[in-house]
Design a protein around this motif. Sequence first.
Motif, PDB file in Angstrom:
ATOM      1  N   LYS A  12       0.621  -1.514  -0.046  1.00  0.00           N
ATOM      2  CA  LYS A  12       0.292  -0.130  -0.151  1.00  0.00           C
ATOM      3  C   LYS A  12       0.801   0.984   0.094  1.00  0.00           C
ATOM      4  O   LYS A  12       1.190   1.610   0.664  1.00  0.00           O
ATOM      5  CB  LYS A  12      -0.831  -0.037   1.168  1.00  0.00           C
ATOM      6  CG  LYS A  12      -1.693   1.489   1.846  1.00  0.00           C
ATOM      7  CD  LYS A  12      -3.089   1.412   0.364  1.00  0.00           C
ATOM      8  CE  LYS A  12      -3.076   3.059   0.101  1.00  0.00           C
ATOM      9  NZ  LYS A  12      -2.833   3.793   1.047  1.00  0.00           N
ATOM     10  N   SER A  14       0.999   5.350  -0.704  1.00  0.00           N
ATOM     11  CA  SER A  14       0.602   6.619  -0.438  1.00  0.00           C
ATOM     12  C   SER A  14       0.482   7.729  -1.808  1.00  0.00           C
ATOM     13  O   SER A  14       1.208   7.434  -1.998  1.00  0.00           O
ATOM     14  CB  SER A  14       0.286   7.635   1.233  1.00  0.00           C
ATOM     15  OG  SER A  14       1.239   8.318   1.238  1.00  0.00           O
ATOM     16  N   GLY A  53      -2.790   5.105  -3.480  1.00  0.00           N
ATOM     17  CA  GLY A  53      -4.145   6.366  -2.865  1.00  0.00           C
ATOM     18  C   GLY A  53      -3.798   7.312  -3.992  1.00  0.00           C
ATOM     19  O   GLY A  53      -3.168   7.050  -5.129  1.00  0.00           O
ATOM     20  N   GLY A  55      -4.652  10.994  -2.388  1.00  0.00           N
ATOM     21  CA  GLY A  55      -3.974  12.244  -1.919  1.00  0.00           C
ATOM     22  C   GLY A  55      -3.360  13.554  -2.545  1.00  0.00           C
ATOM     23  O   GLY A  55      -3.470  15.291  -1.813  1.00  0.00           O
ATOM     24  N   GLY A  60     -11.234  13.557  -1.426  1.00  0.00           N
ATOM     25  CA  GLY A  60     -12.396  13.904  -1.306  1.00  0.00           C
ATOM     26  C   GLY A  60     -12.950  14.585  -0.184  1.00  0.00           C
ATOM     27  O   GLY A  60     -13.866  15.362  -0.029  1.00  0.00           O
ATOM     28  N   ASP A  74     -15.481  11.914  -3.762  1.00  0.00           N
ATOM     29  CA  ASP A  74     -14.724  11.126  -3.179  1.00  0.00           C
ATOM     30  C   ASP A  74     -14.759   9.923  -5.171  1.00  0.00           C
ATOM     31  O   ASP A  74     -13.696   9.804  -4.885  1.00  0.00           O
ATOM     32  CB  ASP A  74     -16.078   9.612  -2.601  1.00  0.00           C
ATOM     33  CG  ASP A  74     -15.221  10.206  -1.230  1.00  0.00           C
ATOM     34  OD1 ASP A  74     -14.546  10.718  -0.563  1.00  0.00           O
ATOM     35  OD2 ASP A  74     -16.223   9.468  -0.160  1.00  0.00           O
ATOM     36  N   GLY A  77     -11.711  11.469  -6.329  1.00  0.00           N
ATOM     37  CA  GLY A  77     -10.602  10.803  -5.532  1.00  0.00           C
ATOM     38  C   GLY A  77     -10.176   9.921  -5.782  1.00  0.00           C
ATOM     39  O   GLY A  77      -8.918   9.268  -6.242  1.00  0.00           O
ATOM     40  N   THR A 135     -12.659   1.077  -3.550  1.00  0.00           N
ATOM     41  CA  THR A 135     -13.041  -0.300  -3.419  1.00  0.00           C
ATOM     42  C   THR A 135     -14.649   0.221  -4.957  1.00  0.00           C
ATOM     43  O   THR A 135     -15.383  -0.520  -4.970  1.00  0.00           O
ATOM     44  CB  THR A 135     -13.503  -0.113  -2.047  1.00  0.00           C
ATOM     45  OG1 THR A 135     -14.978   1.319  -2.808  1.00  0.00           O
ATOM     46  CG2 THR A 135     -12.460  -0.747  -1.239  1.00  0.00           C
ATOM     47  N   PHE A 140     -15.200   5.354   1.677  1.00  0.00           N
ATOM     48  CA  PHE A 140     -14.105   3.871   1.717  1.00  0.00           C
ATOM     49  C   PHE A 140     -12.901   5.056   1.548  1.00  0.00           C
ATOM     50  O   PHE A 140     -12.894   5.746   1.271  1.00  0.00           O
ATOM     51  CB  PHE A 140     -14.215   3.154   0.990  1.00  0.00           C
ATOM     52  CG  PHE A 140     -15.791   2.482   1.877  1.00  0.00           C
ATOM     53  CD1 PHE A 140     -15.018   1.078   2.749  1.00  0.00           C
ATOM     54  CD2 PHE A 140     -17.348   2.717   1.225  1.00  0.00           C
ATOM     55  CE1 PHE A 140     -16.591   0.373   3.102  1.00  0.00           C
ATOM     56  CE2 PHE A 140     -18.088   1.732   1.525  1.00  0.00           C
ATOM     57  CZ  PHE A 140     -18.046   0.609   2.604  1.00  0.00           C
ATOM     58  N   SER A 141     -12.074   4.321   1.601  1.00  0.00           N
ATOM     59  CA  SER A 141     -10.576   5.150   1.095  1.00  0.00           C
ATOM     60  C   SER A 141      -9.517   4.016   1.031  1.00  0.00           C
ATOM     61  O   SER A 141      -9.787   2.722   0.243  1.00  0.00           O
ATOM     62  CB  SER A 141      -9.684   4.752   3.039  1.00  0.00           C
ATOM     63  OG  SER A 141      -9.352   4.408   3.458  1.00  0.00           O
ATOM     64  N   ASP A 143      -6.947   2.436   1.939  1.00  0.00           N
ATOM     65  CA  ASP A 143      -6.715   1.068   3.486  1.00  0.00           C
ATOM     66  C   ASP A 143      -7.521   0.145   3.542  1.00  0.00           C
ATOM     67  O   ASP A 143      -7.370  -1.193   3.151  1.00  0.00           O
ATOM     68  CB  ASP A 143      -6.079   1.875   4.532  1.00  0.00           C
ATOM     69  CG  ASP A 143      -4.954   3.436   4.639  1.00  0.00           C
ATOM     70  OD1 ASP A 143      -4.327   3.157   3.858  1.00  0.00           O
ATOM     71  OD2 ASP A 143      -5.268   3.842   5.414  1.00  0.00           O
ATOM     72  N   THR A 145      -9.063  -0.720   0.819  1.00  0.00           N
ATOM     73  CA  THR A 145      -9.188  -1.255  -0.301  1.00  0.00           C
ATOM     74  C   THR A 145      -7.692  -2.396   0.207  1.00  0.00           C
ATOM     75  O   THR A 145      -8.411  -3.249  -0.349  1.00  0.00           O
ATOM     76  CB  THR A 145      -8.623  -0.473  -1.058  1.00  0.00           C
ATOM     77  OG1 THR A 145      -9.781   0.643  -1.356  1.00  0.00           O
ATOM     78  CG2 THR A 145      -8.413  -1.413  -2.859  1.00  0.00           C
TER      79      THR A 145
HETATM   80  N1  UDP Z   1     -12.093   6.962  -2.442  1.00  0.00           N
HETATM   81  C1  UDP Z   1     -12.853   6.365  -2.331  1.00  0.00           C
HETATM   82  N2  UDP Z   1     -13.044   4.804  -1.864  1.00  0.00           N
HETATM   83  C2  UDP Z   1     -12.611   4.543  -1.933  1.00  0.00           C
HETATM   84  C3  UDP Z   1     -10.692   4.717  -2.183  1.00  0.00           C
HETATM   85  C4  UDP Z   1     -10.642   6.221  -1.950  1.00  0.00           C
HETATM   86  O1  UDP Z   1     -14.323   7.519  -1.850  1.00  0.00           O
HETATM   87  O2  UDP Z   1     -12.742   2.956  -1.456  1.00  0.00           O
HETATM   88  C5  UDP Z   1     -11.678   8.604  -2.691  1.00  0.00           C
HETATM   89  C6  UDP Z   1     -11.282   9.026  -1.508  1.00  0.00           C
HETATM   90  O3  UDP Z   1     -12.379  10.157  -1.812  1.00  0.00           O
HETATM   91  C7  UDP Z   1      -9.968   9.136  -1.156  1.00  0.00           C
HETATM   92  C8  UDP Z   1      -9.325   9.366  -2.379  1.00  0.00           C
HETATM   93  O4  UDP Z   1     -10.188   8.599  -2.711  1.00  0.00           O
HETATM   94  O5  UDP Z   1      -9.594  10.567  -0.269  1.00  0.00           O
HETATM   95  C9  UDP Z   1      -7.796   8.868  -1.983  1.00  0.00           C
HETATM   96  O6  UDP Z   1      -7.917   8.438  -1.529  1.00  0.00           O
HETATM   97  P1  UDP Z   1      -6.745   7.832  -0.029  1.00  0.00           P
HETATM   98  O7  UDP Z   1      -7.739   9.274   0.628  1.00  0.00           O
HETATM   99  O8  UDP Z   1      -7.016   6.790   0.178  1.00  0.00           O
HETATM  100  O9  UDP Z   1      -5.085   8.295  -0.200  1.00  0.00           O
HETATM  101  P2  UDP Z   1      -3.811   8.589   0.213  1.00  0.00           P
HETATM  102  O10 UDP Z   1      -4.424   8.910   1.180  1.00  0.00           O
HETATM  103  O11 UDP Z   1      -3.317   6.903   0.421  1.00  0.00           O
HETATM  104  O12 UDP Z   1      -3.268   9.108  -0.835  1.00  0.00           O
END
Ligand code: UDP
Length: 241
Positions: A12, A14, A53, A55, A60, A74, A77, A135, A140-141, A143, A145
């Motif tokens: 995983k 970021s 990810g 970010g 979102g 989201d 995202g 997902t 959801f995030s 993580d 996933t």
């Molecule tokens: N996101 C979502 N559903 C998911 C995975 C991600 O809605 O199953 C969106 C959510 O808005 C999130 C963005 O995608 O803020 C980016 O993912 P994440 O924040 O997990 O990224 P990271 O912090 O790991 O960079």
Amino acid sequence: MGQPKYKRVILKLSGEALAGVAGFGINPPVIKEMVKEIKDIHKLGIEIAIIVGGGNIWRGTTGAEMGMERAQADYMGMLATVMNSLALQDVLENEGVPTRVQTSIEMRQVAEPYIRRKAMRHLEKGRVVIFAGGTGNPYFSTDTTAALRAAEIGADVILMAKNNVDGVYSADPKKDANAVKFTELTHLDVISKGLQVMDSTASSLSMDNDIPLVVFNMNVPGNILRVIMGDEIGTTVRGNK
Ligand code: UDP
């Protein structure tokens, strides 16, 4: 060198890991450094699935704070994770590592749809599989996933790569001089102590399905390999209670 501790892993990353010091956007030379490390474990025959990810492009919650509808923000995202996945695929393939991107939001021109059995077949054939689109569900995030896909494909562990943090601490080590690093925790510890490891949905999914997690600093060269070989760096979170 001994035997690797794990055979099939979820890595995983970021979104920020793809951005470098800027913290924003996509920086291919930064990705290239990371890919060298991934290549080293791929050479050992480790089956690798990657979840990245978004970010570095969009979160979102940021959109929601600015007045957007949360679900809409989201979905943006999730699309950001697709861009990151394609960037990662490009660099991996340039380095000679065969890959497939599978998205949970269908986008046939750029990637395969997520099909669990097909993903497992790719892994068996030595292809790195990048799971894009989270997902596929808002709220959801990535993580979560990682925990979900780990359970689905029977991964041995989630390798939670962090930027410049070498594990889980009792408090933020940058702000609190008394913060202590944990070497071992249970998922329940993480939830009950409110530790900053994953969001609580991801932690409870990992707990219920007994998925171990290793949190480590990926900015130290060779660390991914160290974790694979079972070196006790970082923090291991395990146990289903
Ligand atoms: N996101 C979502 N559903 C998911 C995975 C991600 O809605 O199953 C969106 C959510 O808005 C999130 C963005 O995608 O803020 C980016 O993912 P994440 O924040 O997990 O990224 P990271 O912090 O790991 O960079």
